[in-house]
Enzyme design. Structure first.
Site, PDB file in Angstrom:
ATOM      1  N   ASP A  48       0.843  -1.194   0.000  1.00  0.00           N
ATOM      2  CA  ASP A  48       0.000   0.000   0.000  1.00  0.00           C
ATOM      3  C   ASP A  48       0.882   1.249   0.000  1.00  0.00           C
ATOM      4  O   ASP A  48       1.684   1.438   0.914  1.00  0.00           O
ATOM      5  CB  ASP A  48      -0.876  -0.071   1.265  1.00  0.00           C
ATOM      6  CG  ASP A  48      -2.034   0.895   1.238  1.00  0.00           C
ATOM      7  OD1 ASP A  48      -2.078   1.749   0.341  1.00  0.00           O
ATOM      8  OD2 ASP A  48      -2.900   0.780   2.126  1.00  0.00           O
TER       9      ASP A  48
ATOM     10  N   ASP B 110     -10.524   4.129  -1.057  1.00  0.00           N
ATOM     11  CA  ASP B 110     -11.125   3.124  -0.174  1.00  0.00           C
ATOM     12  C   ASP B 110     -12.651   3.069  -0.294  1.00  0.00           C
ATOM     13  O   ASP B 110     -13.327   4.093  -0.278  1.00  0.00           O
ATOM     14  CB  ASP B 110     -10.781   3.430   1.285  1.00  0.00           C
ATOM     15  CG  ASP B 110      -9.302   3.197   1.556  1.00  0.00           C
ATOM     16  OD1 ASP B 110      -8.544   2.976   0.589  1.00  0.00           O
ATOM     17  OD2 ASP B 110      -8.929   3.245   2.733  1.00  0.00           O
TER      18      ASP B 110
HETATM   19  C1  GLA Z   1      -5.373   2.289   2.893  1.00  0.00           C
HETATM   20  C2  GLA Z   1      -5.906   1.174   2.015  1.00  0.00           C
HETATM   21  C3  GLA Z   1      -6.949   0.395   2.790  1.00  0.00           C
HETATM   22  C4  GLA Z   1      -6.334  -0.160   4.066  1.00  0.00           C
HETATM   23  C5  GLA Z   1      -5.737   0.964   4.889  1.00  0.00           C
HETATM   24  C6  GLA Z   1      -4.948   0.437   6.065  1.00  0.00           C
HETATM   25  O1  GLA Z   1      -6.342   3.242   3.181  1.00  0.00           O
HETATM   26  O2  GLA Z   1      -6.434   1.678   0.826  1.00  0.00           O
HETATM   27  O3  GLA Z   1      -7.459  -0.656   1.999  1.00  0.00           O
HETATM   28  O4  GLA Z   1      -5.353  -1.107   3.738  1.00  0.00           O
HETATM   29  O5  GLA Z   1      -4.859   1.762   4.114  1.00  0.00           O
HETATM   30  O6  GLA Z   1      -4.349   1.462   6.803  1.00  0.00           O
END
Ligand code: GLA
Length: 505
Positions: free
Chosen positions: A272, A333
């Site tokens: 990520d 998200d």
């Molecule tokens: C980002 C990702 C999410 C999750 C969070 C965890 O926002 O897009 O899917 O993994 O980080 O902190």
């Protein structure tokens, strides 16, 4: 009373300019923060004046060295000082003004960065103190093709901790989820990856090896437990120094972390971008940093599914396979609401030609069963994901599913559409008055057809079979009702709902 900095008592209109200059002169130099909020973790700043004016660099544990942009003096009264802002390419960080003002013997930084109010005292620092806080930068690899790991011939299926548990995840919960996947039959339906998202990380040892935090006492034992149940273990990291929730990322330890995970028996990595965007904010650097981890995973010799999470930036689907990726997020998200799910599912699901065996557009994890949507909305959610050939990563508490949730997640006929070996991404073929007809060609020559109603009233819908290339009288099966239906069926589709069909000429 602590001694006021020189210039403190200057005031009045006539003094403004002079005072400002006097302050600025005083505030130039090197400063180390005694304490600062953990986000973005400011550690030091260096302020200089030259013929062009004031310049400064502020260092953050999340983003490294950041220029102090538009650095200038403010006002002339008590508390006056310097003002600036930072910009690392993330629009959420840019709009805030930060102020440096005299504070006793030192200065104090105040303001806000994204969600975090800043109030950080700093003292004048020696060269040695500054050097101890140097933020290392590392070279990125030259562009190279990372060989395919041969995994994910169909979209990955499993469970991930984030949507339901966020940081409140631990070893016991993960084991219980694994047991629940077995008990509920969902493992046998295809949900085999048990993925720990953010929040498992502890600190690095003197050897640089990243340790899990106290909630995960023994990762190898956890992997063994998962494997003994016919399941696979997934883990999470970031190319930046910090993950999105502020845990230790893989910055400067890419190959070492890949080896650690392989030794534990990890089968899946979600990588990520998070604080990595402070270092990598061009197409080339983002691709290079993902390539670096892709190559590191391959080098371990262990088959590890590689999930790229950089929110769909820089046309990731066009190069995701090149860097060894098996799936790549196409959006920010998801949230557990119809508005969020529908915005992603109907309108932002990535470039269809990028998806196919070995590499998949990933519109984010499922929210089915988390309570923010009604049953017909969740039916739309999973039907859309199946039509898109999206990865199916459950995001609910699998230990306490209702029958309804289990039926939504475990529908073998819907899963078969998602997992169809042809791997084509379905598309809308007709949009009218808030309704959408989607089709997806399947390996056996049949076609999955979704009749989606995005309005908040029930609507009667029908498929135009000849227009879909299926002749006048295709054989039609309703995949949620689990029965054959007449081809001239014109079902009433519930508000925010779907009727999902599979038709054979
Ligand atoms: C980002 C990702 C999410 C999750 C969070 C965890 O926002 O897009 O899917 O993994 O980080 O902190």
């Amino acid at each position: 009373m602590t001694k006021p900095a020189p210039g403190y008592f200057l005031g009045g209109l006539a003094g403004v300019l002079l005072a400002g200059q006097a302050w600025a002169a005083d505030l130039t130099g090197d400063w180390v923060f005694q304490a600062a909020p953990s986000f973005p973790g400011f550690t030091r700043m260096a302020i200089r004046r030259d013929a062009d004016g004031l310049h400064g660099t502020i260092t953050s544990q999340w983003y490294g060295d950041l220029p102090m942009l538009d650095l200038k003096t403010v006002g002339a009264g008590a508390g006056d000082g310097l003002v600036f802002h930072i910009d690392n390419g993330n629009p959420k960080l840019k709009p805030y003004d930060l102020t440096v003002a005299p504070d006793g013997q030192g200065v104090k930084l105040t303001g806000q960065v994204w969600y975090e109010k800043q109030e950080a005292p700093a003292h004048r620092a020696t060269a040695a103190e500054m050097a101890a806080l140097d933020f290392p930068t590392y070279p990125l690899p030259a562009p190279a093709h990372v060989p395919s790991n041969g995994l994910a011939r169909t979209p990955p299926m499993g469970w991930s901790s984030w949507n339901k548990f966020a940081e409140a995840i631990d070893d016991t919960t993960v084991r219980q989820i694994a047991d629940a996947l077995v008990r509920s039959g969902l493992r046998d339906a295809g949900y085999v990856y048990v993925n720990i998202d953010d929040g498992w990380q502890g600190e690095r040892g003197a050897d640089g090896v990243l340790r899990p935090n106290a909630k995960f006492p023994d990762m190898k034992a956890l992997a063994d437990y998962i494997h003994a149940r016919g399941l696979k273990l997934g883990i999470y990291s970031s190319p930046g120094p910090k993950t999105c929730a502020g845990y230790t990322g893989s910055y400067g330890h890419v190959e070492q972390d890949a080896r650690t995970w392989a030794e534990w028996g990890v089968d899946y990595l979600k990588y990520d971008l998070c604080s990595g965007e402070g270092f990598y904010h061009t197409a080339e650097t983002v691709q290079a940093t993902y390539q670096q981890m892709g190559a590191a995973l391959v080098a371990t010799g262990r088959p590890i599914v590689y999930s790229l999470c950089e929110y769909g930036r820089f046309d990731v689907g066009a190069w995701g396979r090149e860097v060894g990726g098996n799936l790549w997020r196409t959006t920010g998200d998801i949230e557990d609401s119809y508005a969020s799910m529908a915005a992603i599912g109907f309108d932002r699901n990535g470039v269809p030609r990028h998806t196919g065996p070995g590499g998949w557009n990933d519109p984010d994890m499922l929210e089915v069963g988390n309570g923010g949507m009604g049953v017909e909305e969740y039916r739309t959610h999973i039907s859309l994901w199946a039509m898109m050939a999206a990865p199916l990563l459950m995001g609910n508490d699998a230990r306490s599913m209702t029958r309804e949730t289990l039926a939504l997640l475990g529908n073998a006929e819907v899963i078969a559409v998602d997992q169809d070996p042809l791997g084509h991404q379905g598309l809308p073929v007709r949009k009218r008055d808030g309704t959408e007809v989607w089709t997806r060609p399947l390996a056996d020559g049949s076609v999955a057809v979704g009749l989606f109603n995005r309005t908040d009233k029930p609507v009667t819908m029908s498929a135009d079979w000849p227009a879909l290339g299926l002749g006048d009288h295709p054989r039609v099966r309703d995949l949620w009702a689990h029965r054959s239906v007449a081809p001239d069926t014109a079902p009433t589709v519930p508000a925010h709902g779907v009727v999902l069909l599979r038709a054979t000429r």
